[in-house]
Design a protein around this motif. Structure first.
Motif, PDB file in Angstrom:
ATOM      1  N   LEU A   7       8.906   2.529   3.795  1.00 24.68           N
ATOM      2  CA  LEU A   7       7.806   3.383   4.239  1.00 24.68           C
ATOM      3  C   LEU A   7       6.546   2.909   3.512  1.00 24.68           C
ATOM      4  O   LEU A   7       6.604   2.008   2.695  1.00 24.68           O
ATOM      5  N   ASP A   8       5.414   3.545   3.832  1.00 28.29           N
ATOM      6  CA  ASP A   8       4.193   3.265   3.087  1.00 28.29           C
ATOM      7  C   ASP A   8       4.066   4.291   1.962  1.00 28.29           C
ATOM      8  O   ASP A   8       4.585   5.408   2.063  1.00 28.29           O
ATOM      9  N   ASN A  10       1.876   6.144   1.377  1.00 24.10           N
ATOM     10  CA  ASN A  10       1.326   7.379   1.925  1.00 24.10           C
ATOM     11  C   ASN A  10       2.399   8.441   2.165  1.00 24.10           C
ATOM     12  O   ASN A  10       2.132   9.640   2.063  1.00 24.10           O
ATOM     13  N   ALA A  11       3.615   7.996   2.466  1.00 31.42           N
ATOM     14  CA  ALA A  11       4.698   8.946   2.721  1.00 31.42           C
ATOM     15  C   ALA A  11       5.021   9.771   1.477  1.00 31.42           C
ATOM     16  O   ALA A  11       5.563  10.866   1.583  1.00 31.42           O
ATOM     17  N   ALA A  13       2.560  10.386  -0.862  1.00 35.08           N
ATOM     18  CA  ALA A  13       1.251  10.712  -1.441  1.00 35.08           C
ATOM     19  C   ALA A  13       1.265  12.092  -2.097  1.00 35.08           C
ATOM     20  O   ALA A  13       0.571  12.317  -3.093  1.00 35.08           O
ATOM     21  N   GLY A  14       2.075  13.009  -1.557  1.00 35.75           N
ATOM     22  CA  GLY A  14       2.160  14.349  -2.146  1.00 35.75           C
ATOM     23  C   GLY A  14       2.761  14.299  -3.546  1.00 35.75           C
ATOM     24  O   GLY A  14       2.236  14.896  -4.493  1.00 35.75           O
ATOM     25  N   GLU A  15       3.853  13.561  -3.688  1.00 33.00           N
ATOM     26  CA  GLU A  15       4.473  13.429  -5.013  1.00 33.00           C
ATOM     27  C   GLU A  15       3.523  12.742  -5.988  1.00 33.00           C
ATOM     28  O   GLU A  15       3.407  13.133  -7.149  1.00 33.00           O
ATOM     29  N   GLU A  17       0.326  12.778  -5.920  1.00 28.16           N
ATOM     30  CA  GLU A  17      -0.758  13.687  -6.294  1.00 28.16           C
ATOM     31  C   GLU A  17      -0.290  14.707  -7.324  1.00 28.16           C
ATOM     32  O   GLU A  17      -1.032  15.082  -8.230  1.00 28.16           O
ATOM     33  N   GLU A  23      -5.492  12.576  -5.904  1.00 26.66           N
ATOM     34  CA  GLU A  23      -5.055  11.798  -4.747  1.00 26.66           C
ATOM     35  C   GLU A  23      -4.983  10.336  -5.193  1.00 26.66           C
ATOM     36  O   GLU A  23      -5.951   9.785  -5.703  1.00 26.66           O
ATOM     37  N   THR A  25      -3.458   7.538  -3.247  1.00 22.56           N
ATOM     38  CA  THR A  25      -3.254   6.421  -2.324  1.00 22.56           C
ATOM     39  C   THR A  25      -4.532   5.619  -2.097  1.00 22.56           C
ATOM     40  O   THR A  25      -4.475   4.449  -1.716  1.00 22.56           O
ATOM     41  N   ALA A  26      -5.704   6.244  -2.340  1.00 20.72           N
ATOM     42  CA  ALA A  26      -6.961   5.510  -2.180  1.00 20.72           C
ATOM     43  C   ALA A  26      -7.377   4.813  -3.474  1.00 20.72           C
ATOM     44  O   ALA A  26      -8.316   4.028  -3.488  1.00 20.72           O
ATOM     45  N   ALA A  39      -5.215  -1.060  -2.599  1.00 23.94           N
ATOM     46  CA  ALA A  39      -5.046   0.384  -2.706  1.00 23.94           C
ATOM     47  C   ALA A  39      -3.568   0.722  -2.881  1.00 23.94           C
ATOM     48  O   ALA A  39      -2.687   0.049  -2.318  1.00 23.94           O
ATOM     49  N   GLY A  41      -2.127   2.932  -1.507  1.00 22.97           N
ATOM     50  CA  GLY A  41      -1.632   3.197  -0.153  1.00 22.97           C
ATOM     51  C   GLY A  41      -1.017   1.993   0.541  1.00 22.97           C
ATOM     52  O   GLY A  41      -0.280   2.140   1.504  1.00 22.97           O
ATOM     53  N   THR A  42      -1.280   0.787   0.046  1.00 22.51           N
ATOM     54  CA  THR A  42      -0.680  -0.408   0.663  1.00 22.51           C
ATOM     55  C   THR A  42       0.705  -0.706   0.103  1.00 22.51           C
ATOM     56  O   THR A  42       1.399  -1.578   0.626  1.00 22.51           O
ATOM     57  N   ARG A  44       4.670  -0.462  -0.710  1.00 17.38           N
ATOM     58  CA  ARG A  44       5.819  -0.078   0.115  1.00 17.38           C
ATOM     59  C   ARG A  44       6.684   0.885  -0.660  1.00 17.38           C
ATOM     60  O   ARG A  44       6.979   0.648  -1.831  1.00 17.38           O
TER      61      ARG A  44
END
Ligand code: FAD
Ligand code: ZN
Lengths: 99, 207, 244
Positions: A7-8, A10-11, A13-15, A17, A23, A25-26, A39, A41-42, A44
């Motif tokens: 997955l990315d 981003n999947a 991102a909640g954990e 954060e 935040e 991923t950025a 980033a 977010g890139t 894996r």
């Protein structure tokens, strides 16, 4: 290098954060294995595991990994030389909004 | 924190809690017939002609086997129950492979060796005291259910330590490194229990 | 101002709307609603009576302008653990535990510009729809193409709304992978590199790309775009996981 189980970041991102209190991923990071700057977010994500493992999209090595225990999370980010704003960053899609 | 929220009508996709096999299911575990695939990374594909297995560290002479040499080692069948820390337990899994006793017998162990670190293709590591690995308690398997072990389940070969949570049973294992002092492996470093006995529910460090 | 911590809250299902045979939209009213950005998601956590939990992520379909609520559009995966619960069990008035909005990388807002290429597979259209809705709500005219892969016409989520929004610089290009109606003139195969090349050529130079859906589709798109010379830092991906 990667297979269908990936997955990315981003999947998760909640954990991220919850672990870092911002935040993530950025946020940009530098891979300590190959030097790639990108980033978070890139990265894996591997989530079918006792914890979460984020790997560099270029070299496949572990950049950030964590697990949750009843007393909280523990993060290993030794695979990142640094996490933060890129040097001489131009405003980009990764910049947080003012909202 | 107050009352826990419960989702109305949610049961989850959990098989039963065992029935007459309940006594074989460690606390907090659920029985499954599937073989869930867990992994901290992509599945490595290791061609058998480049695969090798090594024993090094506190040994007088490191040992290295090719696939053909490894197949020639004394092998036997194991039928064991396995438990994953993510809460599933699978009964009567059938494996074929070589015991750690037989592997270590080929290397002349330094008496200072107390622990081993199993390391894998793909970079994974996990640690075991020698006392948890010897006397037929652990083996390196290359067949599962009568067929060559699939890459998703750790093939060509994986460590199997059935009496401990399955993260100790390193998939794609490529060697054992013998050490004097314990060195936590990948998940152990992130807060999982150093030993990981499912019957004592040793999930997390401090359990 | 320090960010507010991301915490779980109990949302109320205030509406359920069928989108296709397999996908429905669920409107959640949130006690602690926060403005979101198009492309973000919520985490959903289900808890059984004995404490067993299952957690999944669902993209926000609604544009940020809808305050107090978010719409999630969820496809029912037959053997799934969480998505069938939404379709088969949840009713209006039920409570669901969620946290969000989440994510800051797979997001778009008009200020980021374009031209914008959005590539969706199945329910991967959901976060891209939030972008399209926001673009429309803001009166933005960034040249935008949505390349949307689905099994057949009836599987296209938001079909009528997309038809209505097309124009003003928005092109909607469905590609149907299993069946297509007689006289269909659109694409009728899985997304591949020649298809991406055609779509890019029509869109103009230096596109910003968002690709979302089953991992294999996203993989194909990401690899295809690299081959076509799109710089990797102009391609953002959101893999939903393997599909079987
Ligand atoms: C950031 C993010 C955002 C997401 N947003 C959405 C969204 O807006 N809408 C939405 O519907 N889903 C979305 N997903 C996917 C969602 O989180 C779940 O993965 C999905 O609902 C399946 O969960 P489940 O519990 O029903 O199935 P599971 O119990 O997790 O899976 C059951 C089986 O179905 C397979 N499977 C899973 N997904 C699919 C699929 N799409 N097609 C075919 N087979 C599948 C699995 O591989 C597994 O074998 C998103 C995922 C991520 C990471
Ligand atoms: Zn790297």
């Amino acid at each position: 290098m990667f297979d269908e189980s990936t997955l990315d970041a981003n999947a998760v991102a909640g954990e991220l954060e919850v672990l870092f209190a911002v935040e993530m991923t950025a946020v940009v990071g530098k891979c300590a294995h190959c030097g790639n700057e990108a980033a978070v977010g890139t990265l894996r994500a591997y989530v079918n595991a006792p914890g979460v493992v984020l790997r560099c999209s270029i070299c496949g090595e572990v950049v950030i990994a964590w697990a949750w225990t009843p007393t909280g999370g523990r993060v290993d980010r030794s695979g990142a030389s640094w996490l933060g704003q890129p040097s001489g960053a131009a405003p980009s899609a990764a910049a947080p909004s003012e909202a | 924190m107050g009352d826990r929220f419960v989702s109305r009508g949610f049961v989850g996709r959990r098989p039963d809690s065992g029935g007459d096999t309940a006594s074989r299911i460690p606390p907090g575990q659920y029985l499954t017939d599937d073989f869930p695939v867990l992994s901290a990374g992509p599945t490595p594909r290791i061609p058998l002609d480049t695969w090798e297995f090594t024993i090094d560290g506190l040994v007088s002479q490191p040992v290295r086997w090719s696939w053909a040499e490894f197949q020639a080692l004394p092998a036997r069948e194991w039928t064991v129950d396995i438990s994953c820390v993510t809460k599933w337990t699978k009964l009567d899994t059938r494996w074929r492979g070589v015991s750690i006793d037989d592997l270590l017998a080929a290397a002349d162990l330094d008496p200072r060796a107390q622990f081993l670190v199993a390391h894998s293709y793909g970079g994974y590591t996990t640690n075991l005291p020698l006392g948890e690995a010897l006397n037929g308690q652990a083996f390196v398997a290359y067949e599962y259910g009568g067929a060559p072990l699939e890459p998703a389940h750790g093939g060509p070969a994986r460590l199997v330590v059935p009496h401990l949570y399955l993260w100790k049973s390193a998939k794609w294992v490529r060697g054992l490194h013998l050490v004097e002092r314990d060195e936590p492996g990948f998940w152990e470093s992130l807060g999982y229990h150093n030993r990981g006995d499912p019957w004592r529910e040793e999930r997390y460090s401090g359990d | 101002m320090p960010p507010e911590p991301l915490v779980w809250q109990i949302a109320t299902v205030s509406a359920i709307r069928g989108e296709t045979e397999r996908a429905s939209s669920f409107t959640l009213s949130l006690p602690a609603w926060r403005p979101h950005r198009a492309g973000q998601h919520y985490d959903v956590r289900l808890t059984a009576a004995d404490g067993y939990q299952a957690q999944r992520s669902y993209s926000i379909a609604s544009p940020p302008a809808h305050t107090g609520v978010v719409d999630l559009t969820i496809e029912r995966i037959p053997d799934g653990e969480v998505s069938p619960y939404f379709h088969d069990v949840l009713e209006v008035g039920d409570l669901v535990e969620v946290r969000g909005p989440i994510g800051g990388y797979f997001v778009w807002e008009p200020a980021l510009g374009g031209p914008l290429l959005l590539v969706a597979g199945g329910s991967g259209v959901v976060p891209l729809m939030a972008m399209i809705r926001q673009r429309a709500a803001a009166g933005d005219t960034t040249p935008t193409t949505l390349l949307y892969s689905a099994r057949d016409v009836d599987d296209l989520i938001y079909r009528d709304e997309l038809d209505a929004l097309a124009g003003d610089g928005l092109r909607v290009l469905p590609t149907l992978t299993r069946a297509h109606p007689p006289g269909w003139t659109g694409y009728a195969r899985r997304v591949d590199e020649p298809m991406l090349a055609e779509v890019l050529a029509a869109l103009g130079p230096d596109p910003l790309v968002y690709a979302c859906g089953p991992t294999l589709l996203v993989e194909t798109v990401a690899a295809g775009l690299v081959n076509l010379g799109v710089p990797p830092d102009r391609v953002r991906t959101e893999r939903f996981g393997p599909s079987n």
